[in-house]
Design an enzyme around this catalytic site. Structure first.
Site, PDB file in Angstrom:
ATOM      1  N   ASP A  22       0.835  -1.194   0.000  1.00 15.60           N
ATOM      2  CA  ASP A  22       0.000   0.000   0.000  1.00 15.60           C
ATOM      3  C   ASP A  22       0.871   1.246   0.000  1.00 15.60           C
ATOM      4  O   ASP A  22       1.753   1.400   0.848  1.00 15.60           O
ATOM      5  CB  ASP A  22      -0.899  -0.002   1.246  1.00 15.60           C
ATOM      6  CG  ASP A  22      -1.789   1.227   1.313  1.00 15.60           C
ATOM      7  OD1 ASP A  22      -2.938   1.149   0.841  1.00 15.60           O
ATOM      8  OD2 ASP A  22      -1.344   2.269   1.850  1.00 15.60           O
ATOM      9  N   TYR A  27       2.485  10.141   0.053  1.00 15.23           N
ATOM     10  CA  TYR A  27       3.582   9.563   0.837  1.00 15.23           C
ATOM     11  C   TYR A  27       4.951   9.899   0.232  1.00 15.23           C
ATOM     12  O   TYR A  27       5.968   9.799   0.919  1.00 15.23           O
ATOM     13  CB  TYR A  27       3.458   8.044   0.936  1.00 15.23           C
ATOM     14  CG  TYR A  27       2.205   7.520   1.593  1.00 15.23           C
ATOM     15  CD1 TYR A  27       1.368   8.345   2.341  1.00 15.23           C
ATOM     16  CD2 TYR A  27       1.838   6.183   1.454  1.00 15.23           C
ATOM     17  CE1 TYR A  27       0.217   7.852   2.929  1.00 15.23           C
ATOM     18  CE2 TYR A  27       0.694   5.683   2.053  1.00 15.23           C
ATOM     19  CZ  TYR A  27      -0.117   6.528   2.781  1.00 15.23           C
ATOM     20  OH  TYR A  27      -1.253   6.019   3.351  1.00 15.23           O
ATOM     21  N   LYS A  52      -3.035   5.765  -3.913  1.00 18.96           N
ATOM     22  CA  LYS A  52      -4.158   6.646  -3.597  1.00 18.96           C
ATOM     23  C   LYS A  52      -3.947   8.040  -4.189  1.00 18.96           C
ATOM     24  O   LYS A  52      -2.822   8.540  -4.232  1.00 18.96           O
ATOM     25  CB  LYS A  52      -4.325   6.736  -2.067  1.00 18.96           C
ATOM     26  CG  LYS A  52      -4.602   5.386  -1.422  1.00 18.96           C
ATOM     27  CD  LYS A  52      -4.815   5.471   0.068  1.00 18.96           C
ATOM     28  CE  LYS A  52      -3.548   5.505   0.889  1.00 18.96           C
ATOM     29  NZ  LYS A  52      -2.777   4.236   0.822  1.00 18.96           N
ATOM     30  N   HIS A  85      -8.051   9.278  -1.682  1.00 16.73           N
ATOM     31  CA  HIS A  85      -7.412   9.221  -0.366  1.00 16.73           C
ATOM     32  C   HIS A  85      -8.291   9.794   0.752  1.00 16.73           C
ATOM     33  O   HIS A  85      -8.359   9.233   1.841  1.00 16.73           O
ATOM     34  CB  HIS A  85      -6.073   9.967  -0.417  1.00 16.73           C
ATOM     35  CG  HIS A  85      -5.103   9.510   0.617  1.00 16.73           C
ATOM     36  ND1 HIS A  85      -3.742   9.585   0.448  1.00 16.73           N
ATOM     37  CD2 HIS A  85      -5.285   8.970   1.841  1.00 16.73           C
ATOM     38  CE1 HIS A  85      -3.133   9.094   1.525  1.00 16.73           C
ATOM     39  NE2 HIS A  85      -4.056   8.736   2.383  1.00 16.73           N
TER      40      HIS A  85
END
Length: 251
Positions: A22, A27, A52, A85
């Site tokens: 994931d 990120y 996401k 997200h």
């Protein structure tokens, strides 16, 4: 985790036997994930890769562009699961974003589409479009924040509940209830909490950069918790949210 650290952690996870990975645009480590996948020697068909779309990329056209950017960083031709997200309700672009995800799904560029951090009323607006039902709703969920209303809504509509921060960033591991169960079953508190999730049919995505903990978090299938154990952990609910609230967070 930082991009370079991500490559090492994901490589260790794949070597340990993990097959679900994931990540997310926000990120900043999709490239690190991609490098680990490319170097793993594991067939792409054996891996399940989730990423996401960030809030600033919501909207029909921008969501398609955001997806292309994520795919390029990952170095992949497709992803297995693509999520919105956050609903970012003040922006109110998640319905147009969902239509973009449906386009990607219809084109075969994603195997499944879903959402993250959506509340029942936000999910209902997507369902009211009459199109694809989200495959997954990924939410903060752990013994201190069990999101029971969200779980019930998900289950009623065939949406899988996936728990992010399943250990509450470690905050629940010192709880006496969990510690007592862990001592009795000869497992760590983290393993007990992850097993609690699995026995209640939730997908979990524990994060770790430590090789020993990466292996430990996967060692969940040689023991079971009793009904009494599950009930005791269920009793730890205290609205202990560690992240933003989906009703107010807009990124």
């Amino acid at each position: 985790m930082p991009d370079a650290e991500t490559t090492t952690a994901v490589s260790q996870a794949i070597a340990a036997g993990y097959r679900s990975i994931d990540t997310a645009a926000i990120y900043g480590n999709e490239a690190g994930v991609g490098r680990a996948i490319a170097a793993s020697g594991v067939s792409r068909s054996e891996l399940f890769v989730t990423t996401k779309l960030w809030n600033s990329d919501q909207g029909y056209d921008s969501a398609l562009t955001g997806f292309d950017a994520s795919l390029a960083k990952l170095g992949l031709d497709s992803v297995d699961l693509f999520l919105i997200h956050w609903p970012a309700p003040e922006n109110d672009r998640y319905l147009d974003t969902w239509r973009a995800l449906e386009t990607l799904y219809a084109e075969g560029r994603v195997r499944a589409i879903g959402v993250s951090n959506f509340l029942p009323d936000q999910l209902q607006r997507i369902l009211d479009l009459g199109g694809t039902v989200p495959a997954v709703n990924q939410v903060e969920l752990h013994p201190a924040l069990q999101q029971r209303e969200v779980q019930e809504f998900n289950a009623a509509h065939g949406i899988i509940t996936e728990a992010w921060s399943p250990l509450a960033q470690g905050a629940v591991l010192a709880d006496p209830v969990i510690a007592t169960i862990a001592e009795r079953v000869f497992r760590t508190p983290a393993q007990v909490v992850l097993r609690w999730h699995l026995q209640q049919s939730r997908v979990v995505i524990p994060k770790s950069v430590t090789a020993s903990r990466i292996r430990e978090n996967l060692d969940l299938f040689s023991f079971e918790l009793t009904d009494a154990d599950l009930t005791a952990i269920d009793g730890l609910e205290r609205d202990g949210r560690t992240g933003p609230h989906p009703a107010t967070f807009n990124g």
